[in-house]
Write a protein that holds these residues in place. Structure first.
Motif, PDB file in Angstrom:
ATOM      1  N   TYR A 105      37.594  79.338 -70.280  1.00 15.41           N
ATOM      2  CA  TYR A 105      37.546  79.070 -71.721  1.00 15.41           C
ATOM      3  C   TYR A 105      36.442  79.879 -72.402  1.00 15.41           C
ATOM      4  O   TYR A 105      36.658  80.485 -73.453  1.00 15.41           O
ATOM      5  CB  TYR A 105      37.321  77.576 -71.947  1.00 15.41           C
ATOM      6  CG  TYR A 105      37.095  77.196 -73.388  1.00 15.41           C
ATOM      7  CD1 TYR A 105      38.129  77.272 -74.316  1.00 15.41           C
ATOM      8  CD2 TYR A 105      35.845  76.767 -73.827  1.00 15.41           C
ATOM      9  CE1 TYR A 105      37.922  76.931 -75.650  1.00 15.41           C
ATOM     10  CE2 TYR A 105      35.628  76.422 -75.147  1.00 15.41           C
ATOM     11  CZ  TYR A 105      36.672  76.499 -76.056  1.00 15.41           C
ATOM     12  OH  TYR A 105      36.462  76.165 -77.378  1.00 15.41           O
ATOM     13  N   GLU A 109      36.618  82.810 -75.277  1.00 10.73           N
ATOM     14  CA  GLU A 109      35.853  82.819 -76.529  1.00 10.73           C
ATOM     15  C   GLU A 109      35.111  84.141 -76.711  1.00 10.73           C
ATOM     16  O   GLU A 109      35.133  84.744 -77.794  1.00 10.73           O
ATOM     17  CB  GLU A 109      34.849  81.669 -76.539  1.00 10.73           C
ATOM     18  CG  GLU A 109      35.442  80.307 -76.804  1.00 10.73           C
ATOM     19  CD  GLU A 109      34.374  79.269 -77.022  1.00 10.73           C
ATOM     20  OE1 GLU A 109      34.553  78.425 -77.917  1.00 10.73           O
ATOM     21  OE2 GLU A 109      33.341  79.294 -76.307  1.00 10.73           O
ATOM     22  N   TRP A 163      44.553  80.641 -73.119  1.00 12.31           N
ATOM     23  CA  TRP A 163      43.616  80.432 -74.220  1.00 12.31           C
ATOM     24  C   TRP A 163      43.582  81.646 -75.148  1.00 12.31           C
ATOM     25  O   TRP A 163      43.433  81.494 -76.365  1.00 12.31           O
ATOM     26  CB  TRP A 163      42.215  80.122 -73.688  1.00 12.31           C
ATOM     27  CG  TRP A 163      41.918  78.645 -73.713  1.00 12.31           C
ATOM     28  CD1 TRP A 163      42.005  77.804 -74.786  1.00 12.31           C
ATOM     29  CD2 TRP A 163      41.498  77.833 -72.609  1.00 12.31           C
ATOM     30  NE1 TRP A 163      41.656  76.510 -74.424  1.00 12.31           N
ATOM     31  CE2 TRP A 163      41.331  76.506 -73.094  1.00 12.31           C
ATOM     32  CE3 TRP A 163      41.221  78.084 -71.266  1.00 12.31           C
ATOM     33  CZ2 TRP A 163      40.916  75.456 -72.299  1.00 12.31           C
ATOM     34  CZ3 TRP A 163      40.802  77.040 -70.462  1.00 12.31           C
ATOM     35  CH2 TRP A 163      40.666  75.727 -70.974  1.00 12.31           C
ATOM     36  N   ASP A 166      46.814  81.090 -77.225  1.00 15.04           N
ATOM     37  CA  ASP A 166      47.125  79.741 -77.720  1.00 15.04           C
ATOM     38  C   ASP A 166      48.407  79.215 -77.092  1.00 15.04           C
ATOM     39  O   ASP A 166      49.310  78.720 -77.780  1.00 15.04           O
ATOM     40  CB  ASP A 166      47.257  79.746 -79.247  1.00 15.04           C
ATOM     41  CG  ASP A 166      45.965  80.169 -79.931  1.00 15.04           C
ATOM     42  OD1 ASP A 166      44.907  79.609 -79.584  1.00 15.04           O
ATOM     43  OD2 ASP A 166      46.000  81.073 -80.776  1.00 15.04           O
ATOM     44  N   THR A 178      40.671  74.920 -78.819  1.00 14.49           N
ATOM     45  CA  THR A 178      40.936  76.277 -79.282  1.00 14.49           C
ATOM     46  C   THR A 178      39.784  77.211 -78.942  1.00 14.49           C
ATOM     47  O   THR A 178      38.617  76.857 -79.142  1.00 14.49           O
ATOM     48  CB  THR A 178      41.161  76.298 -80.803  1.00 14.49           C
ATOM     49  OG1 THR A 178      42.249  75.418 -81.115  1.00 14.49           O
ATOM     50  CG2 THR A 178      41.469  77.701 -81.299  1.00 14.49           C
ATOM     51  N   GLN A 180      37.875  80.012 -80.213  1.00 15.79           N
ATOM     52  CA  GLN A 180      37.635  80.677 -81.490  1.00 15.79           C
ATOM     53  C   GLN A 180      36.842  81.972 -81.265  1.00 15.79           C
ATOM     54  O   GLN A 180      36.104  82.082 -80.293  1.00 15.79           O
ATOM     55  CB  GLN A 180      36.851  79.759 -82.436  1.00 15.79           C
ATOM     56  CG  GLN A 180      37.631  78.556 -82.926  1.00 15.79           C
ATOM     57  CD  GLN A 180      38.663  78.910 -84.001  1.00 15.79           C
ATOM     58  OE1 GLN A 180      38.988  80.080 -84.221  1.00 15.79           O
ATOM     59  NE2 GLN A 180      39.202  77.887 -84.647  1.00 15.79           N
ATOM     60  N   VAL A 182      40.203  82.610 -83.660  1.00 18.95           N
ATOM     61  CA  VAL A 182      41.614  82.971 -83.563  1.00 18.95           C
ATOM     62  C   VAL A 182      41.855  84.196 -84.443  1.00 18.95           C
ATOM     63  O   VAL A 182      41.369  84.272 -85.570  1.00 18.95           O
ATOM     64  CB  VAL A 182      42.499  81.798 -84.021  1.00 18.95           C
ATOM     65  CG1 VAL A 182      43.961  82.207 -84.046  1.00 18.95           C
ATOM     66  CG2 VAL A 182      42.288  80.602 -83.111  1.00 18.95           C
TER      67      VAL A 182
END
Length: 363
Positions: A105, A109, A163, A166, A178, A180, A182
């Motif tokens: 994750y 990011e 991820w 999405d 989420t 970020q 996006v």
């Protein structure tokens, strides 16, 4: 839930197909020369990246190594951001992020942020090697459970790609979380490896794959051909995207290139035989070390990881490998003691393949 990855039998027909146009890219490990500093190696990386951008190379990837006296690149995601800002033509990426050290994750990011800053130019190459010794690997884990097992890596790859796009399934524990920021685009994920494991994973997920010939010169052509033959088209890639990374040293003559290559080969010999990962030695020191007992057997074996010589010799060697691997892009990693000679190697390589002619002059 069990991961549905089936083993791939790596059987490929030994047919050499010459590429119509060979693209060239760069893998930079930010080598530290003996007598130099890690900070100096990073400054050389910034200078080399700008040169390669002008020369017409396709990609520029940054490696990840930890607690090394020879390689200064510990955080490719930081260097990517700086180099992308200094260049305009090349795709910039990691070669690679060692995913088992991190949360999938958090990597998503990081690279979504970089992609937002430089849309359409970012590659996320990932691998599962430690990029360090075992003690450093434990320090990186910070007392957490060992997430570097081979069984967990496929799940990390799956989650990272999900991820970035999405696409987490509703039953996933991270569904609704989420990464970020996006954006409209996402970095290309490449799987990197020096064996058939990552090739099988890349084929299963329908992802690009790069074989590290500069680490393992045995069987990479068969592995890469098998990846292409067993590739399962995905929503991201309809066709396989194979590449290989190889050590390259190009000089004005075969004899000069042979001398310059000795520094890297002696450094690799010491790492292999003594576990010494010291800085890259000078040519003079390397020539003395080449006289040590056993060197006459080890150094020729290490040369198999490389293409070394004049522009004519290097072009012929790279085209031979491209045909055996059935690829149209090769990533060159060049390490020698003299930084000016290292830059010259990439200049000669670009001239040999006419790379600059692929781009219009910059204003």
């Amino acid at each position: 839930m069990r991961f549905p990855l089936k083993a791939i039998t790596l059987l490929a027909r030994p047919v050499a197909v010459m590429p119509s146009a060979l693209r060239l890219s760069v893998l930079d490990q930010s080598p530290i020369r003996k007598g130099g500093t890690a900070a100096g190696a990073v400054r050389e990386t910034l200078e080399l990246a700008q040169l390669c951008d002008r020369l017409g190379f396709t990609r520029y990837w940054l490696a990840e190594h930890h607690s090394s006296e020879a390689l200064a690149g510990s955080t490719p995601e930081v260097l990517i951001t700086r180099i992308a800002g200094l260049t305009s033509r090349m795709r910039i990426g990691s070669g690679g992020v060692m995913l088992p050290h991190y949360s999938a994750y958090k990597v998503a990011e990081n690279f979504r942020m970089i992609e937002t800053l430089f849309p359409g130019r970012i590659d996320l190459g990932i691998g599962r090697a430690p990029g360090s010794d075992q003690r450093t690997m434990r320090i990186l884990a910070d007392g957490k459970p060992n997430w570097s097992s081979a069984d967990n890596y496929p799940y990390q790859v799956r989650d990272l790609v999900s991820w970035l796009h999405d696409a987490l399934p509703p039953k996933h524990e991270g569904f609704g979380v989420t990464a970020q920021p996006v954006g409209e685009t996402a970095p290309d994920v490449w799987l990197l490896g020096s064996s058939d494991d990552s090739a099988a994973l890349a084929a299963h997920f329908g992802l690009p794959f790069c074989f590290a010939h500069f680490i393992n010169p045995d069987g990479g052509d068969r592995v890469t051909r098998a990846y292409s033959e067993h590739f399962k088209p995905s929503s991201l890639h309809a066709r396989p995207l194979p590449m290989m990374a190889i050590s390259v040293l190009c000089a004005e003559t075969d004899e000069e290139a042979d001398l310059l290559a000795k520094s890297r080969e002696v450094w690799a010999m010491r790492l292999r035989t003594r576990g010494e990962a010291g800085p890259v030695p000078s040519v003079e020191e390397a020539l003395q070390a080449a006289k040590e007992p056993g060197a006459e057997r080890i150094l020729p074996a290490l040369r198999r990881r490389s293409v070394v010589g004049s522009p004519k010799t290097v072009r012929a060697g790279l085209e031979m490998h491209a045909g055996a691997y059935r690829i149209d892009e090769i990533m060159a990693v060049t390490i020698c003691f003299d930084f000016e000679k290292r830059k010259r190697s990439y200049e000669l390589l670009a001239e040999a393949f006419g790379l600059a002619s692929h781009f219009p002059p910059q204003a």
